[in-house]
Every structure is written in structure tokens, then in C-alpha cells.
Design a protein around this motif. Sequence first.
Motif, mmCIF file in Angstrom:
data_model
loop_
_atom_site.group_PDB
_atom_site.id
_atom_site.type_symbol
_atom_site.label_atom_id
_atom_site.label_comp_id
_atom_site.label_asym_id
_atom_site.label_seq_id
_atom_site.Cartn_x
_atom_site.Cartn_y
_atom_site.Cartn_z
ATOM 1 N N ARG A 67 -10.077 -0.817 -0.059
ATOM 2 C CA ARG A 67 -10.699 -1.235 1.211
ATOM 3 C C ARG A 67 -12.211 -1.028 1.157
ATOM 4 O O ARG A 67 -12.994 -1.846 1.648
ATOM 5 C CB ARG A 67 -10.110 -0.435 2.371
ATOM 6 C CG ARG A 67 -10.621 -0.888 3.747
ATOM 7 C CD ARG A 67 -10.110 0.007 4.850
ATOM 8 N NE ARG A 67 -10.593 1.379 4.675
ATOM 9 C CZ ARG A 67 -10.283 2.367 5.503
ATOM 10 N NH1 ARG A 67 -9.472 2.153 6.532
ATOM 11 N NH2 ARG A 67 -10.748 3.588 5.307
ATOM 12 N N ARG A 68 -12.636 0.068 0.515
ATOM 13 C CA ARG A 68 -14.064 0.369 0.404
ATOM 14 C C ARG A 68 -14.780 -0.683 -0.452
ATOM 15 O O ARG A 68 -15.909 -1.063 -0.170
ATOM 16 C CB ARG A 68 -14.236 1.762 -0.204
ATOM 17 C CG ARG A 68 -15.682 2.258 -0.206
ATOM 18 C CD ARG A 68 -15.791 3.651 -0.794
ATOM 19 N NE ARG A 68 -15.010 4.620 -0.026
ATOM 20 C CZ ARG A 68 -13.974 5.288 -0.506
ATOM 21 N NH1 ARG A 68 -13.582 5.092 -1.763
ATOM 22 N NH2 ARG A 68 -13.325 6.151 0.247
ATOM 23 N N GLN A 69 -14.086 -1.140 -1.491
ATOM 24 C CA GLN A 69 -14.714 -2.089 -2.411
ATOM 25 C C GLN A 69 -14.665 -3.529 -1.906
ATOM 26 O O GLN A 69 -15.603 -4.298 -2.087
ATOM 27 C CB GLN A 69 -14.023 -2.011 -3.765
ATOM 28 C CG GLN A 69 -14.195 -0.681 -4.478
ATOM 29 C CD GLN A 69 -13.385 -0.609 -5.771
ATOM 30 O OE1 GLN A 69 -12.950 -1.618 -6.287
ATOM 31 N NE2 GLN A 69 -13.182 0.607 -6.275
ATOM 32 N N THR A 70 -13.576 -3.896 -1.272
ATOM 33 C CA THR A 70 -13.398 -5.306 -0.906
ATOM 34 C C THR A 70 -13.356 -5.542 0.603
ATOM 35 O O THR A 70 -13.394 -6.686 1.047
ATOM 36 C CB THR A 70 -12.086 -5.857 -1.499
ATOM 37 O OG1 THR A 70 -10.979 -5.179 -0.880
ATOM 38 C CG2 THR A 70 -12.037 -5.638 -2.999
ATOM 39 N N GLY A 71 -13.246 -4.463 1.365
ATOM 40 C CA GLY A 71 -13.171 -4.607 2.809
ATOM 41 C C GLY A 71 -11.761 -4.736 3.331
ATOM 42 O O GLY A 71 -11.517 -4.700 4.529
ATOM 43 N N THR A 72 -10.794 -4.921 2.424
ATOM 44 C CA THR A 72 -9.405 -5.064 2.840
ATOM 45 C C THR A 72 -8.494 -4.521 1.747
ATOM 46 O O THR A 72 -8.966 -3.962 0.761
ATOM 47 C CB THR A 72 -9.053 -6.539 3.149
ATOM 48 O OG1 THR A 72 -7.754 -6.602 3.731
ATOM 49 C CG2 THR A 72 -9.113 -7.398 1.898
ATOM 50 N N VAL A 73 -7.200 -4.704 1.911
ATOM 51 C CA VAL A 73 -6.221 -4.256 0.919
ATOM 52 C C VAL A 73 -5.268 -5.411 0.647
ATOM 53 O O VAL A 73 -4.739 -6.021 1.582
ATOM 54 C CB VAL A 73 -5.413 -3.030 1.430
ATOM 55 C CG1 VAL A 73 -4.356 -2.623 0.402
ATOM 56 C CG2 VAL A 73 -6.348 -1.868 1.710
ATOM 57 N N GLN A 74 -5.111 -5.732 -0.627
ATOM 58 C CA GLN A 74 -4.193 -6.823 -0.975
ATOM 59 C C GLN A 74 -2.761 -6.461 -0.583
ATOM 60 O O GLN A 74 -2.301 -5.342 -0.802
ATOM 61 C CB GLN A 74 -4.253 -7.093 -2.488
ATOM 62 C CG GLN A 74 -5.550 -7.721 -2.949
ATOM 63 C CD GLN A 74 -5.742 -9.108 -2.365
ATOM 64 O OE1 GLN A 74 -4.794 -9.891 -2.286
ATOM 65 N NE2 GLN A 74 -6.965 -9.411 -1.932
ATOM 66 N N THR A 75 -2.073 -7.435 -0.034
ATOM 67 C CA THR A 75 -0.693 -7.200 0.398
ATOM 68 C C THR A 75 0.197 -6.772 -0.753
ATOM 69 O O THR A 75 1.127 -5.987 -0.586
ATOM 70 C CB THR A 75 -0.111 -8.481 1.034
ATOM 71 O OG1 THR A 75 -0.969 -8.914 2.072
ATOM 72 C CG2 THR A 75 1.261 -8.214 1.617
ATOM 73 N N ASN A 76 -0.078 -7.257 -1.946
ATOM 74 C CA ASN A 76 0.770 -6.935 -3.099
ATOM 75 C C ASN A 76 0.845 -5.434 -3.356
ATOM 76 O O ASN A 76 1.825 -4.931 -3.890
ATOM 77 C CB ASN A 76 0.247 -7.629 -4.365
ATOM 78 C CG ASN A 76 0.506 -9.117 -4.317
ATOM 79 O OD1 ASN A 76 1.024 -9.622 -3.342
ATOM 80 N ND2 ASN A 76 0.137 -9.803 -5.383
ATOM 81 N N ASP A 77 -0.207 -4.717 -2.994
ATOM 82 C CA ASP A 77 -0.202 -3.265 -3.175
ATOM 83 C C ASP A 77 0.850 -2.597 -2.300
ATOM 84 O O ASP A 77 1.248 -1.474 -2.545
ATOM 85 C CB ASP A 77 -1.581 -2.684 -2.825
ATOM 86 C CG ASP A 77 -2.493 -2.667 -4.042
ATOM 87 O OD1 ASP A 77 -2.006 -2.968 -5.141
ATOM 88 O OD2 ASP A 77 -3.675 -2.357 -3.881
ATOM 89 N N LEU A 78 1.249 -3.298 -1.254
ATOM 90 C CA LEU A 78 2.184 -2.717 -0.306
ATOM 91 C C LEU A 78 3.624 -3.021 -0.670
ATOM 92 O O LEU A 78 4.549 -2.474 -0.078
ATOM 93 C CB LEU A 78 1.894 -3.232 1.105
ATOM 94 C CG LEU A 78 0.428 -3.096 1.540
ATOM 95 C CD1 LEU A 78 0.262 -3.618 2.945
ATOM 96 C CD2 LEU A 78 -0.006 -1.646 1.449
ATOM 97 N N VAL A 79 3.839 -3.906 -1.624
ATOM 98 C CA VAL A 79 5.188 -4.235 -2.068
ATOM 99 C C VAL A 79 5.538 -3.326 -3.243
ATOM 100 O O VAL A 79 4.997 -3.472 -4.338
ATOM 101 C CB VAL A 79 5.286 -5.713 -2.504
ATOM 102 C CG1 VAL A 79 6.718 -6.038 -2.954
ATOM 103 C CG2 VAL A 79 4.867 -6.630 -1.376
ATOM 104 N N THR A 80 6.420 -2.385 -3.019
ATOM 105 C CA THR A 80 6.797 -1.483 -4.104
ATOM 106 C C THR A 80 7.854 -2.118 -4.986
ATOM 107 O O THR A 80 8.548 -3.066 -4.582
ATOM 108 C CB THR A 80 7.353 -0.166 -3.547
ATOM 109 O OG1 THR A 80 8.586 -0.426 -2.866
ATOM 110 C CG2 THR A 80 6.365 0.490 -2.611
ATOM 111 N N PHE A 81 7.975 -1.582 -6.174
ATOM 112 C CA PHE A 81 8.998 -2.082 -7.083
ATOM 113 C C PHE A 81 10.381 -1.949 -6.458
ATOM 114 O O PHE A 81 11.200 -2.856 -6.543
ATOM 115 C CB PHE A 81 8.947 -1.317 -8.418
ATOM 116 C CG PHE A 81 9.904 -1.863 -9.442
ATOM 117 C CD1 PHE A 81 9.491 -2.805 -10.365
ATOM 118 C CD2 PHE A 81 11.236 -1.457 -9.468
ATOM 119 C CE1 PHE A 81 10.377 -3.327 -11.291
ATOM 120 C CE2 PHE A 81 12.130 -1.975 -10.385
ATOM 121 C CZ PHE A 81 11.696 -2.919 -11.299
ATOM 122 N N GLY A 82 10.645 -0.805 -5.816
ATOM 123 C CA GLY A 82 11.956 -0.574 -5.225
ATOM 124 C C GLY A 82 12.299 -1.578 -4.142
ATOM 125 O O GLY A 82 13.405 -2.129 -4.110
#
Length: 414
Positions: A67-82
Motif C-alpha cells: 500500500r505504501r509503494q503503490t497506494g493500494t493492495v492487489q486483490t491476488n494477495d488476499l487469495v490464499t492457496f488454501g
Amino acid sequence: MTDKRTRRRGKGGLSRYKTAAGERWRWRLYVPIDVEHPEQGEKRIGKAGFSTMSDAEDSMQAAVSERRQTGTVQTNDLVTFGDYARTWLDGRRLASTTLIGYEKKLNAHIYPNIGTVPLNRITAARLAKLYRDLERSGRADKGHEGEGLGPNSVRKVHTIISSVLQAAVDEGLLQRNVARSKTANPPTMTEIEAAKDEINPWTVDELQAFTTWAADNDDLAALWFTAAHTGLRRGELLALRWGDIDLARKTLSVRRAVVVVKTRPERLEVKKPKSGHTRVVDLDEATIITLKKWRSTLAQVNIAFTARNANVFGRLDDNGTRHPDNVSRRWRSAVDRCARYCVERQQTPPHEISLHDVRHTHATLMLQAGVHPKVVQERLGHSTITITLNLYSHVLPTVQREAVAAFERLLETA
């Protein structure tokens, strides 16, 4: 000036909660709805299901950094493998036994190790470490906890992980499947072959000693005899019906197999043979005689047990399907009793083998008798002749020597 509510939101935080599986951690974070239009406000994102506060904090800090670098968070980071693996598995069309096998490996070996890791943070190096850890201490079955998992089992874990990651690639969630990288380093087929137990067949004398003893001392003698003379799998034998056997033409059709579905409670399921299609097996005269005698015995118990749709080797009280595991226990007991019988009479007893080794015995003796491997493949129901040749490679040198000797005799005669 930023109000207190916005500052509080901007920091996010960790929280603990309880589930049926135990204590879990989650994190919450606020990011702009649209980076280019900050006036639209913020939205809350987060992730739950972490088993430790440290794991939750690591995940949140990674999101904060992005978020600090891009201003947001990619949704893919929120999808866990499980999470993704569970969705992937729910969408698969699989046989119940295969589905249960997948779930077992996911629950025992995959979810506890990489289940909470975001899909796009799975690396080949992380997978390689997982495989080595499983090889050292991956077993979770009762009585063997902490022992090393065999290379074949680790390879199956790798196959599941690779399939999940490939599905994510196909959906555009990932750029590439890191499980296919050489760095992932799953067990090789050579390592799997080297770790396999050696085939443990009986000799002709051992087989004859057992079947002779069983004919007078075991009520499943006909089952053991048919197994040894056809090479059928345990489940195929237990799914046989009288309509599958043509005593006049001396053939047997393998149309189905009994499998144990390890649900709670477990259940038996009748499905197609492992090859997926029917195969016809020729029967020798001794097997025909044995089956005729067995049918006559069943007719004395209940004539309905000899009907076309009746089980050939069903239970003697109701002709119901026998449980494969019970039959294997009966086999071990029969071999043990036969051994004691031989020892008491100062005869050499057959060595201990499993019921599946009877199938190997049939194949080995046929190859030693000069039967072409292609014929053996068809009788056993192997999908390719390569499987047959790999399984019984220990027999082939002997077969080759006999073939050379036969060729030599042919030339001498000419």
C-alpha cells in the motif's frame, strides 16, 4: 486535516477470534477505493484464518508495504492457496475415492504448510522446502506421526499443488506455475521406482502347496484359487457376478470393482475397473472345475446365490459384497495357518505374501512360462505394456535367457 476515524482506519490492525478448529488470527486494513480518485474514500480489506499472530502480522505487513509503494493492495494477495484450493476442488468432477484422496492430502500435508500463504507468494523454493520437510517427517497417520513420507506420496502432494497453481494461471490470477520450475524439485520417477517395495511372488511349488492346503481347510479356497489363476485385483474378484463368467466358453469378464470409500462412516462402492473398461480373461480347466464346485456349494446354501446377478464371492449369509479389508485379513490368516500346517509336517511353508502379491505371482509365473508380455498386460488390465514391463523387469532377464536358448536349439535342429 485528517480526522481520527481515517487515521484509525489507516493503521489497520490484528484481532483474535475462535473457531471450531481453535484460535485464529485476522488482519484488517483500509486502502483507497480508487488510487487516482482519493475523494471516493476507502474500503476495508483483510484476511482471516491465520493459525498464529506472527503469520497474520507478516501477511499484514506485506500488504502495508505494498500500500505504501503503490497506494493500494492487489486483490491476488488476499487469495490464499488454501481458499483457492478449496474452490478448485469443489469444482472438480472426480470419482468419490479420488476426491477423498485429494482432501486427505490437502488437509494433512498442504493446508497446514501453505494454506494461509497468498497464491502469488508461493515460490518454487518454498515448495522445495515443503517437499523436503515431508520426506523427513511428513506422515500424519496414526501410529506413524512424524515419520518420513515416501517419495511417491510426496510426488502426489506436488501434483495436487501444481494442478491448483495451474488453474490459477489459467484464470489469470498468476503469471506462471512455479511448481513446474526445476527449483521446486519434487521427487523424481527414478526416486519413486527405487523406493518401491520389491515384488514378492510365490514359486510354483509354494502356490500349489497353498491351494492344495486351502482346498480342504479354508472356505474361501475358490476365491484364492481364482485370484492365483487369473491375476484379478482384489476389488475385481469381489465384484464378480455369475453373469460375468461363461463356463462353456471358459472366459471371465471384468466389468466392475469394489472400492472402499474412506468417509465417516466408510462405505463400499462398486465402480468400473481401474482401467475404465471391461476386459475378458481366459480361464484354464482347473479354474473352471473350481468355479463349478463353488457354484454347487453355493446352491446348497441358497439357490439364489447362483443367479446371474449374484456375487460369485459374496457373504455366505446374504450374498452381500464382502469388505475388501476383511478379505485381506482372511488371506493373512489363511497363509499363517497354512505355514503352521506345513511346519508341523516338516514341509517347507510358503513365505508370507499379501493378497496383491498373488496377482504378481500370476504375472511372474506366466512370464516365466514364456507368455508374451502383451498377453500378461491384457490379463492384468494394465493401461499400457510399459507398466507391465516396468513391474516385472526382474523376470525379463530369465525370460531372455530362455528365449536365447530356444533360438539356439532351433538353429541346431535346422
